[in-house]
Design a protein around this motif. Structure first.
Motif, mmCIF file in Angstrom:
data_model
loop_
_atom_site.group_PDB
_atom_site.id
_atom_site.type_symbol
_atom_site.label_atom_id
_atom_site.label_comp_id
_atom_site.label_asym_id
_atom_site.label_seq_id
_atom_site.Cartn_x
_atom_site.Cartn_y
_atom_site.Cartn_z
ATOM 1 N N PRO A 36 30.440 39.816 45.092
ATOM 2 C CA PRO A 36 29.925 41.300 44.942
ATOM 3 C C PRO A 36 28.939 41.719 46.032
ATOM 4 C CG PRO A 36 29.758 40.391 42.736
ATOM 5 C CD PRO A 36 29.865 39.331 43.436
ATOM 6 N N PHE A 37 28.281 40.634 46.645
ATOM 7 C CA PHE A 37 27.258 40.773 47.792
ATOM 8 C C PHE A 37 27.768 40.553 48.980
ATOM 9 C CE2 PHE A 37 24.821 39.824 43.733
ATOM 10 C CZ PHE A 37 24.097 41.142 43.663
ATOM 11 N N LEU A 38 29.198 40.579 49.248
ATOM 12 C CA LEU A 38 29.848 40.218 50.513
ATOM 13 C C LEU A 38 30.850 41.310 50.828
ATOM 14 C CD1 LEU A 38 30.920 36.769 50.279
ATOM 15 C CD2 LEU A 38 29.079 37.480 51.658
ATOM 16 N N HIS A 39 31.057 41.759 51.951
ATOM 17 C CA HIS A 39 32.123 42.885 52.262
ATOM 18 C C HIS A 39 33.374 42.110 51.880
ATOM 19 C CE1 HIS A 39 29.458 45.721 54.338
ATOM 20 N NE2 HIS A 39 28.955 44.523 55.026
ATOM 21 N N ALA A 40 34.439 42.856 51.571
ATOM 22 C CA ALA A 40 35.908 42.641 51.538
ATOM 23 C C ALA A 40 36.249 42.094 52.717
ATOM 24 C CB ALA A 40 36.761 43.847 51.177
ATOM 25 N N GLN A 41 37.247 40.906 52.697
ATOM 26 C CA GLN A 41 37.589 40.378 53.863
ATOM 27 C C GLN A 41 38.482 41.262 54.809
ATOM 28 O OE1 GLN A 41 39.897 36.768 52.708
ATOM 29 N NE2 GLN A 41 37.904 35.872 52.256
ATOM 30 N N TRP A 42 39.339 42.217 54.216
ATOM 31 C CA TRP A 42 39.704 43.423 55.161
ATOM 32 C C TRP A 42 40.132 44.622 54.064
ATOM 33 C CZ3 TRP A 42 39.233 43.984 59.883
ATOM 34 C CH2 TRP A 42 39.893 45.038 60.646
ATOM 35 N N HIS A 43 41.041 44.686 53.680
ATOM 36 C CA HIS A 43 41.570 45.779 52.783
ATOM 37 C C HIS A 43 40.955 45.592 51.517
ATOM 38 C CE1 HIS A 43 44.059 47.457 55.786
ATOM 39 N NE2 HIS A 43 45.314 46.425 55.422
ATOM 40 N N GLY A 44 40.663 46.709 50.555
ATOM 41 C CA GLY A 44 39.979 46.683 49.399
ATOM 42 C C GLY A 44 38.547 46.765 49.719
ATOM 43 N N TYR A 45 37.809 46.891 48.426
ATOM 44 C CA TYR A 45 36.157 47.035 48.882
ATOM 45 C C TYR A 45 35.284 46.278 47.652
ATOM 46 C CZ TYR A 45 36.582 50.902 45.128
ATOM 47 O OH TYR A 45 36.651 51.571 44.060
ATOM 48 N N THR A 46 34.281 45.728 47.743
ATOM 49 C CA THR A 46 33.275 45.322 46.951
ATOM 50 C C THR A 46 32.161 46.647 46.800
ATOM 51 O OG1 THR A 46 31.923 44.213 48.717
ATOM 52 C CG2 THR A 46 33.923 43.057 47.871
ATOM 53 N N PRO A 47 31.398 46.039 45.793
ATOM 54 C CA PRO A 47 30.050 46.843 45.808
ATOM 55 C C PRO A 47 29.302 47.079 47.266
ATOM 56 C CG PRO A 47 30.102 45.534 43.859
ATOM 57 C CD PRO A 47 31.414 45.037 44.825
#
Length: 364
Positions: A36-47
């Protein structure tokens, strides 16, 4: 409502956002971070992908409080222009600074785009639009930005090839950044704060402007309005994701709507507790939010110093501190990495508290 009256929820939201920005930017080690403390690798999203758009959103909201009763004038434009220029210069300084004399990287290695640069540009353009256009015209601008960006990114061929939304040479945003900045980008194949994606980032701030108008308006059920607006933006954003994927690196139009939706929902919860129910909580975030840009800049600069300064040979201060204090046999490495980040956040929360209590508010 007096627009100069403080809305506690906004102060808390801003401080929480800056605290999260510091947390996700300063793990003990990038090799061991909870997802959750990392960005999404490309598409999509995390907190983590919500943090920066949350800040641009609250920049837009704050513009309403600052300029609601002001008329367009040379003095006002000078004020917002100087502030925007300061942000851009600070961002360029962060990217260019190094320990070796003359304390700046070689020109070809300096990154031109960046977080503070984007905040400065978005702040200036959003403020100018707010000063000159009514809310109906601002809605039209948002629609043009979001639909126009969608059309640009999906319909315009690049070097004779169909446009793509992957990390590829014929991604229009990537291609344009390379043409404009050459090697002065975050990565050879993309920059999350690139030139073209600044257009939808302006829409993120403008959506914050609409929320600011709700907060300073005479409506009685402001919390319900924020929940309703947030829910609608989330639904439309996720539907748009089907054809224009949610992507933070490209700052896609669906990403704008979804992140603004979550921002309204979170702000509605905070507003209900702090401004409706008058529950006292989150004061530490209010202190941090009072010097938000200063704390973000200091955290970024000191973190960079910790990586650049070496101790015991070739080990950086950051590595030495993390492995000496936080890495223990009985603690999972990911948790150690999180503890380091939380310690850094704790330090800047204390700094925010100290500055607030001393009446020190550094305006950037």
């Amino acid at each position: 409502m007096d627009v100069n009256k403080r809305i506690v929820a906004v102060d808390i939201f801003r401080g929480m956002t800056i605290s999260l920005m510091v947390l996700v930017n300063t793990p003990g080690t990038w090799s061991s971070v909870y997802s959750p403390f990392l960005h999404a690798q490309w598409h999509g999203y995390t907190p983590t992908d919500l943090v920066f758009p949350f800040f641009l959103f609250i920049v837009g909201t704050s513009i309403v409080f600052a300029y609601k009763n002001k008329k367009p004038s040379l003095k006002t434009y000078k004020k917002i222009g100087v502030r925007a220029l300061k942000l851009i210069i600070l961002g360029l300084f962060l990217g260019a600074f190094t320990l070796s004399f003359p304390f700046f990287k070689d020109f070809e290695n300096i990154r031109f785009p960046g977080v503070l640069q984007r905040i400065g540009v978005v702040f200036f353009i959003t403020s100018a639009l707010f000063l000159n256009l009514n809310w109906k015209k601002l809605i039209f601008v948002v629609l043009v930005l979001l639909f126009g960006y969608w059309a640009l990114m999906t319909l315009i061929p690049v070097d004779g090839q169909p446009s793509t939304l992957t990390r590829a040479p014929n991604n229009l945003a990537n291609w344009l950044d390379v043409q404009l900045f050459g090697s002065h980008n975050y990565k050879p194949d993309y920059d999350p704060e690139g030139f073209l994606s600044t257009l939808p980032a302006i829409a993120s701030a403008l959506l914050g402007v609409f929320t600011g108008e709700i907060l300073v308006g005479k409506q009685k059920n402001k919390t319900a309005l924020l929940f309703g607006l947030g829910g609608c933006l989330l639904i439309v954003g996720h539907l748009w994701d089907i054809v224009f994927p949610i992507n933070k690196a490209l700052w896609t139009s669906s990403f704008v709507l979804v992140t603004a939706g979550w921002a309204n929902v979170v702000l509605a919860i905070i507003h209900y507790l702090s401004d409706d129910r008058k529950i006292i909580f989150g004061s530490i975030f209010k202190y941090v939010g009072s010097n938000a840009i200063t704390i973000y800049f200091l955290s970024s600069f000191i973190s960079k110093l910790f990586y650049l300064i070496k101790v015991e040979g070739e080990i950086s201060v950051h590595e030495w501190l993390f492995h000496t204090v936080y890495v223990q046999d009985f603690i999972p490495l990911q948790f150690s990495s999180l503890l380091y980040g939380l310690s850094v956040v704790g330090f800047y929360c204390f700094l925010g508290y100290f500055l607030y209590k001393k009446g020190i508010f550094i305006k950037v």
